[in-house]
Design a protein around this motif. Structure first.
Motif, short mmCIF file in Angstrom:
data_model
loop_
_atom_site.label_atom_id
_atom_site.label_comp_id
_atom_site.label_asym_id
_atom_site.label_seq_id
_atom_site.Cartn_x
_atom_site.Cartn_y
_atom_site.Cartn_z
N GLY A 71 0.77 -1.24 0.00
CA GLY A 71 0.00 0.00 0.00
C GLY A 71 0.79 1.28 0.00
N SER A 72 2.09 1.24 -0.32
CA SER A 72 2.84 2.50 -0.42
C SER A 72 2.46 3.18 -1.74
N ILE A 73 2.11 4.47 -1.66
CA ILE A 73 1.61 5.20 -2.83
C ILE A 73 2.49 6.42 -3.08
N GLU A 74 2.78 6.64 -4.36
CA GLU A 74 3.62 7.79 -4.71
C GLU A 74 3.07 8.49 -5.95
N TRP A 75 2.87 9.80 -5.81
CA TRP A 75 2.50 10.64 -6.94
C TRP A 75 3.76 11.36 -7.43
N ARG A 76 4.07 11.27 -8.71
CA ARG A 76 5.30 11.87 -9.23
C ARG A 76 4.97 12.86 -10.35
N ILE B 78 1.94 2.29 -6.97
CA ILE B 78 1.65 1.59 -5.70
C ILE B 78 2.67 0.48 -5.56
N ASP B 79 3.32 0.46 -4.43
CA ASP B 79 4.38 -0.54 -4.16
C ASP B 79 5.45 -0.56 -5.25
N GLY B 80 5.75 0.61 -5.80
CA GLY B 80 6.83 0.72 -6.77
C GLY B 80 6.45 0.45 -8.21
N PHE B 81 5.21 0.03 -8.45
CA PHE B 81 4.76 -0.23 -9.82
C PHE B 81 3.68 0.78 -10.21
N SER B 82 3.75 1.27 -11.45
CA SER B 82 2.73 2.19 -11.94
C SER B 82 1.36 1.50 -11.90
N ILE B 83 0.34 2.25 -11.56
CA ILE B 83 -0.99 1.62 -11.47
C ILE B 83 -1.44 1.09 -12.83
N ASP B 84 -0.87 1.63 -13.92
CA ASP B 84 -1.21 1.13 -15.26
C ASP B 84 -0.73 -0.31 -15.47
N THR C 157 -4.24 4.80 4.26
CA THR C 157 -5.54 5.47 4.23
C THR C 157 -5.42 6.85 3.61
N ILE C 158 -6.31 7.14 2.70
CA ILE C 158 -6.45 8.49 2.15
C ILE C 158 -7.79 9.01 2.61
N ALA C 159 -7.77 10.02 3.47
CA ALA C 159 -9.02 10.56 4.01
C ALA C 159 -9.21 11.98 3.52
N ILE C 160 -10.37 12.23 2.94
CA ILE C 160 -10.74 13.57 2.50
C ILE C 160 -11.71 14.12 3.53
N ALA C 161 -11.41 15.27 4.07
CA ALA C 161 -12.23 15.79 5.16
C ALA C 161 -12.31 17.30 5.11
N HIS C 162 -13.48 17.82 5.49
CA HIS C 162 -13.62 19.26 5.69
C HIS C 162 -13.46 19.59 7.17
N ARG C 163 -13.92 18.66 8.03
CA ARG C 163 -13.77 18.88 9.47
C ARG C 163 -12.36 18.46 9.88
N LEU D 230 3.39 8.53 0.09
CA LEU D 230 2.66 8.02 1.25
C LEU D 230 3.13 6.60 1.56
N PRO D 231 3.89 6.42 2.65
CA PRO D 231 4.38 5.07 2.98
C PRO D 231 3.23 4.13 3.32
N ALA D 232 3.49 2.84 3.16
CA ALA D 232 2.47 1.82 3.46
C ALA D 232 2.06 1.90 4.92
N GLY D 233 0.79 1.76 5.19
CA GLY D 233 0.28 1.75 6.54
C GLY D 233 0.09 3.11 7.16
N LYS D 234 0.39 4.17 6.42
CA LYS D 234 0.25 5.53 6.96
C LYS D 234 -1.05 6.16 6.46
#
Length: 594
Positions: A349-354, A411-417, A541-547, A375-379
């Motif tokens: 679950g490690s995610i990276e936007w480049r 994700i985990d070093g591989f492109s989602i494609d 976890t990716i959480a979108i929040a206004h509060r 975003l490291p895995a588990g964070k």
């Protein structure tokens, strides 16, 4: 006035296109060839009885004129009964088995369309109104039934009847028959013009019907807004305009059809008049007995009905062709691209936007610009910012609802494609801002899709973790309570807790929470936030929040503004920066009630 104008250059192309479309539609008949064969036999039986009836009439006239009625007194009534019994059997065989064929074709088309629907990219759903899509699945396919059942039935039955009668007429007097055949090209011209007109109007009727369903669908879904904001008259006017457009197009279709039939009948009447005039000439009718003469004229007269029906069915046929064109255009659309070859097990679950940028199809400007984040895995990553800043877009790109054109997302070093779509999405749980529930039981909505075989104990545990089990127990049917369309029978908070229970039950390594607690009261939010805290342990976890109070413990908080990340860090780090996050934080807590 322009409605009547058909560009000459496109006429032949439209004709070829219509033929190809109908041939493609007929290819769906192949799986029902046995029924089609039985139907064909029935129509051959029906059609052969028409010239048999004319031949019987010849026999009756001849025996009467020759004075030998007594010898045929029993044979003629029995022959009449036999002809009508056989014609009845032919009608049943032809009609019933053709209905079997048509219903199978429509069933195959509808299932193929729905199978296609679930494979289309998300961009398609955003580009077409729901009502228009439902019209394709319902109205268009209903038009296809007519073009299969009625059109093929008439073409086969009446076509074979015309062939049989013409064959009998040629057998009786080929010279008179040739005179009658001279009107066929003229009828063909009338039918050809009508065909183009019918198809053009049928397409317009389909579009208008889509508009009717669009307006009705929106008014039904938004009935509360319509009532509160006094939109009844506005919606009534919209529906009137859409329905009126459909009515006008339908009337033009009917006018063309009802003009087409009498014109063809008038041409046939002229042909019959000329035929009788020549038939009364001694040089042409010499050698014909009174029975031959009457039988020939009877057969010629009997041609009027099948020819009229053949021209009348043209409107139904063209409706079916126009509907088929719409259906096949839909079936030929490109499906969601699934070129990935990596079949993932359970991801870390490690995610990276480049340097990722993204623009929605047909949008004028980019929704995201040069996003770089790790975003490291588990964070836990919390995305905050004003509405429309691009937070949900960032989250929606992770399950590949849309394809990225610039930069990368891995994700985990591989492109989602590179991941096979189903295996990628099986590692992601999602709770939408607008909760989606299906018209079924609470059990089916929690244990949905991949989770349908889950045992009841695990479903109950997930409901308890989502603080949903309390209200579920109070319902008359518990987990088997129907929720209605999109959960309309439940409150907003109850719907959201069921959606959270569904995400908890999936137990995926990546969790996306898009305003997951927005519809909950303070007490339920605290209970669910505690459950979510437990759920988020060792999960990305990716959480979108206004509060902001719900995401203070996030490992990374990213402030998104106009599609860009303007700040990122922990809660304390961002407050210390005294920038955009601190401003949002101070604004929320200063506005909070004492």
């Amino acid at each position: 006035m322009q409605d009547n104008v058909i560009p000459e250059a496109s006429t032949n192309k439209e004709s070829i296109s219509g033929a190809k479309t109908y041939l493609r539609l007929l290819s769906y008949v192949g799986s029902s060839w046995v029924y089609l064969l039985l139907s064909f036999i029935g129509y051959v039986l029906y059609a052969s009885m028409e010239p048999a009836l004319a031949a019987l009439l010849k026999h009756i006239v001849d025996v009467v004129s020759e004075g030998t009625v007594t010898e045929s007194r029993m044979i003629i009534p029995l022959a009449i009964l036999a002809i009508f019994i056989l014609r009845g059997i032919g009608t049943f065989l032809g009609g019933y088995f053709m209905a079997q064929v048509a219903n199978k074709v429509v069933f195959d088309l509808r299932t193929n369309m729905f199978n296609k629907l679930v494979l289309l990219p998300s961009s398609y759903y955003n580009s077409i109104p729901t009502g228009r899509l439902l019209a394709k699945l319902t109205y268009d396919t209903e038009q296809v039934i007519g073009s299969i059942t009625q059109a093929i039935r008439v073409v086969l039955r009446e076509g074979l009847t015309v062939v049989g009668l013409l064959g009998y007429m040629i057998y009786m007097n080929w010279r008179l028959s040739l005179l009658f055949l001279l009107v066929v090209p003229l009828i063909g011209l009338v039918v050809s013009y009508a065909s183009k007109r019918f198809r053009k109007l049928s397409t317009r009727i389909q579009d208008a019907m889509g508009g009717v369903t669009d307006v009705a669908s929106e008014a039904i879904k938004g009935h509360e807004v319509v009532k509160i904001f006094g939109g009844s008259q506005y919606e009534t006017n919209r529906f009137y305009d859409a329905a009126n457009e459909n009515r006008r197009s339908q009337l033009k279709m009917d006018k063309t059809r009802y003009l087409n039939v009498p014109i063809v009948q008038f041409i046939l009447a002229i042909a019959m008049s000329i035929l009788i005039w020549f038939a009364l000439s001694p040089s042409i009718s010499s050698g014909m007995t009174p029975g031959d003469f009457i039988a020939f004229l009877t057969a010629a007269g009997m041609l009027g009905k099948p020819i009229r029906q053949l021209t009348d069915v043209n409107s139904t046929l063209q409706k079916g062709i126009a509907a088929s064109h719409s259906i096949f255009e839909f079936l030929d659309m490109k499906e969601e691209v699934n070129t990935g070859e990596i079949v993932a097990g359970r991801l870390k679950g490690s995610i990276e936007w480049r340097s990722m940028s993204f623009r929605y199809p047909e949008a004028d400007k980019s929704a995201l610009k040069n996003i770089t984040l790790s975003l490291p895995a588990g964070k836990m990553l919390a995305l905050v910012g004003r509405s429309g800043s691009g937070k949900s877009t960032m989250a929606n790109l992770i399950p590949r609802f849309y394809n990225i054109e610039e930069g990368g997302l891995s994700i985990d070093g591989f492109s989602i494609d590179e991941y096979e779509l189903n295996s990628l999405r099986s590692n992601i749980a999602l709770v939408n801002q607008q909760v989606i529930l299906f018209n079924g039981t609470i059990r089916n909505n929690i244990a949905y899709g991949y989770l349908s075989d889950t045992n009841e104990g695990d479903i109950i545990d997930a409901a308890k973790a989502a603080n949903a089990w309390g209200f579920i127990q109070e319902l008359d049917h518990g987990l088997d309570t129907m929720v209605g369309e999109n959960g309309v029978l439940l409150s907003g908070g109850q719907r959201q807790r069921i959606a959270i229970a569904r995400a908890i039950l999936k137990n995926a390594p990546i969790l996306i929470l898009d305003e997951a607690t927005s519809a909950l009261d303070t007490e339920s939010e605290r209970a669910i936030q505690s459950a979510l805290d437990g759920l988020m342990e060792n999960r990305t976890t990716i959480a979108i929040a206004h509060r902001l109070s719900t995401i203070e413990n996030a490992d990374i908080i990213a402030v998104v503004d106009h599609g860009e990340i303007v700040e990122q860090g922990s809660h304390s780090e961002l407050l210390a920066m005294n920038g955009a996050y601190a401003q949002l934080h101070n604004q929320q807590f200063s506005d909070a009630p004492a």
